[in-house]
Each structure stands twice: as C-alpha cells, then as structure tokens.
Design a protein around this motif. Sequence first.
Motif, PDB file in Angstrom:
ATOM      1  N   PHE A  36       1.045  -1.304   0.132  1.00 44.90           N
ATOM      2  CA  PHE A  36       0.002  -0.190   0.162  1.00 44.90           C
ATOM      3  C   PHE A  36       0.947   1.158  -0.143  1.00 44.90           C
ATOM      4  O   PHE A  36       2.092   1.111   0.307  1.00 44.90           O
ATOM      5  N   ARG A  37       0.304   2.247  -0.323  1.00 47.67           N
ATOM      6  CA  ARG A  37       1.241   3.601  -0.112  1.00 47.67           C
ATOM      7  C   ARG A  37       0.281   4.675   0.267  1.00 47.67           C
ATOM      8  O   ARG A  37      -1.081   4.525   0.307  1.00 47.67           O
ATOM      9  N   GLN A  38       0.913   5.793   0.650  1.00 46.47           N
ATOM     10  CA  GLN A  38       0.179   6.709   1.646  1.00 46.47           C
ATOM     11  C   GLN A  38       0.783   8.339   1.489  1.00 46.47           C
ATOM     12  O   GLN A  38       2.120   8.060   1.737  1.00 46.47           O
ATOM     13  N   GLU A  43      -5.916   8.422   2.376  1.00 40.24           N
ATOM     14  CA  GLU A  43      -6.006   7.201   3.010  1.00 40.24           C
ATOM     15  C   GLU A  43      -5.174   6.350   2.613  1.00 40.24           C
ATOM     16  O   GLU A  43      -4.378   6.704   1.355  1.00 40.24           O
ATOM     17  N   ARG A  44      -4.732   5.188   3.106  1.00 37.84           N
ATOM     18  CA  ARG A  44      -3.819   4.403   2.633  1.00 37.84           C
ATOM     19  C   ARG A  44      -4.434   3.737   1.297  1.00 37.84           C
ATOM     20  O   ARG A  44      -5.394   3.136   1.514  1.00 37.84           O
ATOM     21  N   GLU A  45      -3.769   3.587   0.306  1.00 34.39           N
ATOM     22  CA  GLU A  45      -4.039   3.311  -1.135  1.00 34.39           C
ATOM     23  C   GLU A  45      -3.449   1.840  -1.373  1.00 34.39           C
ATOM     24  O   GLU A  45      -2.198   1.707  -1.274  1.00 34.39           O
ATOM     25  N   THR A  91       4.846   7.303   0.984  1.00 38.24           N
ATOM     26  CA  THR A  91       5.357   6.280   1.923  1.00 38.24           C
ATOM     27  C   THR A  91       4.857   4.845   1.565  1.00 38.24           C
ATOM     28  O   THR A  91       3.548   4.834   1.276  1.00 38.24           O
ATOM     29  N   TYR A  92       5.716   3.931   1.306  1.00 37.34           N
ATOM     30  CA  TYR A  92       5.232   2.666   0.735  1.00 37.34           C
ATOM     31  C   TYR A  92       5.297   1.664   1.963  1.00 37.34           C
ATOM     32  O   TYR A  92       6.289   1.697   2.694  1.00 37.34           O
ATOM     33  N   TYR A  93       4.218   0.801   2.215  1.00 36.38           N
ATOM     34  CA  TYR A  93       4.075  -0.081   3.461  1.00 36.38           C
ATOM     35  C   TYR A  93       3.622  -1.531   2.721  1.00 36.38           C
ATOM     36  O   TYR A  93       3.049  -1.699   1.839  1.00 36.38           O
ATOM     37  N   PRO A 107      -7.325  -1.786   3.443  1.00 37.68           N
ATOM     38  CA  PRO A 107      -6.382  -1.931   4.313  1.00 37.68           C
ATOM     39  C   PRO A 107      -6.738  -2.510   5.549  1.00 37.68           C
ATOM     40  O   PRO A 107      -5.937  -3.176   6.245  1.00 37.68           O
ATOM     41  N   TRP A 113       1.737  -4.751   9.668  1.00 35.60           N
ATOM     42  CA  TRP A 113       2.073  -3.873   8.686  1.00 35.60           C
ATOM     43  C   TRP A 113       3.658  -3.667   9.161  1.00 35.60           C
ATOM     44  O   TRP A 113       4.120  -3.922  10.155  1.00 35.60           O
ATOM     45  N   GLY A 116       7.289   1.206   6.819  1.00 41.01           N
ATOM     46  CA  GLY A 116       7.153   2.070   5.751  1.00 41.01           C
ATOM     47  C   GLY A 116       8.594   2.442   5.181  1.00 41.01           C
ATOM     48  O   GLY A 116       9.533   2.583   5.771  1.00 41.01           O
TER      49      GLY A 116
END
Length: 123
Positions: A36-38, A43-45, A91-93, A107, A113, A116
Amino acid sequence: VQLVESGGGLVLPGGSLKLVCAASGGTFRGYGVAWFRQTPGKEREFVAATRATGTTHYADAVKGRFTISRDNAKNTVYLQMNGLKSEDTATYYCAVGQPILSALRDPHMWRQWGQGTQVTVSS
C-alpha cells in the motif's frame, strides 16, 4: 512476524526502484502480502498484492509498470517499480494477511504492517 521494508529513495521521473519487504520471526508461506502507499492527509491506497496461491493483483494506476513477486524461501516480497511518475511519490508499506479476494484493496483487512519506506519521484 515483523515486517521490514527497504529500497525506497529519490528517483527521477521515468526511473525505477525495487522495494523489498522482509519478514523476520515468521514466514510469508500461506499468507498474502500486499503493498500500500500513503501520502499526507490521504488514506492508505492499495498498490499490489500477491496471495498465498501466488496470484497477483494490481491497482489500475500501477498496472503495467509495477510487478509484485515473492520468494517464500527467503521470506521476502518485492515490488519492482518502473516508469515512475511524480504521483507515485508516497510512503510505501507492506502488509501480511489473508483477506478474501474482494477485500484485498481494503487496508483494514490486512493483519500486520511494516514501518514504511519513502519513495520520492522528482526532477
């Protein structure tokens, strides 16, 4: 299991990065792993996921440019990002879990998680 992301950085538009999600104290085997990324205030995408079966799924925004892969023997999942654009800055998670297919992009359906890693695409 603890997840640790790495591989982020600053890259020019059109460039490439390869993100790494490593698991310690556990295994990815039998679990799905997602990226995911944010960005601030959003919101986290969902970006991409690989399910325990090995099938892969992508957000439309990254399809054809990003590739998710997994190496269960190394407890590692990768996100190869090509053709990066400024809108990929985030930021990638990575996350691990077992959501059903229809819930992959939510998410809240992912159990654990990482901390990031920042990706910045800029000239």
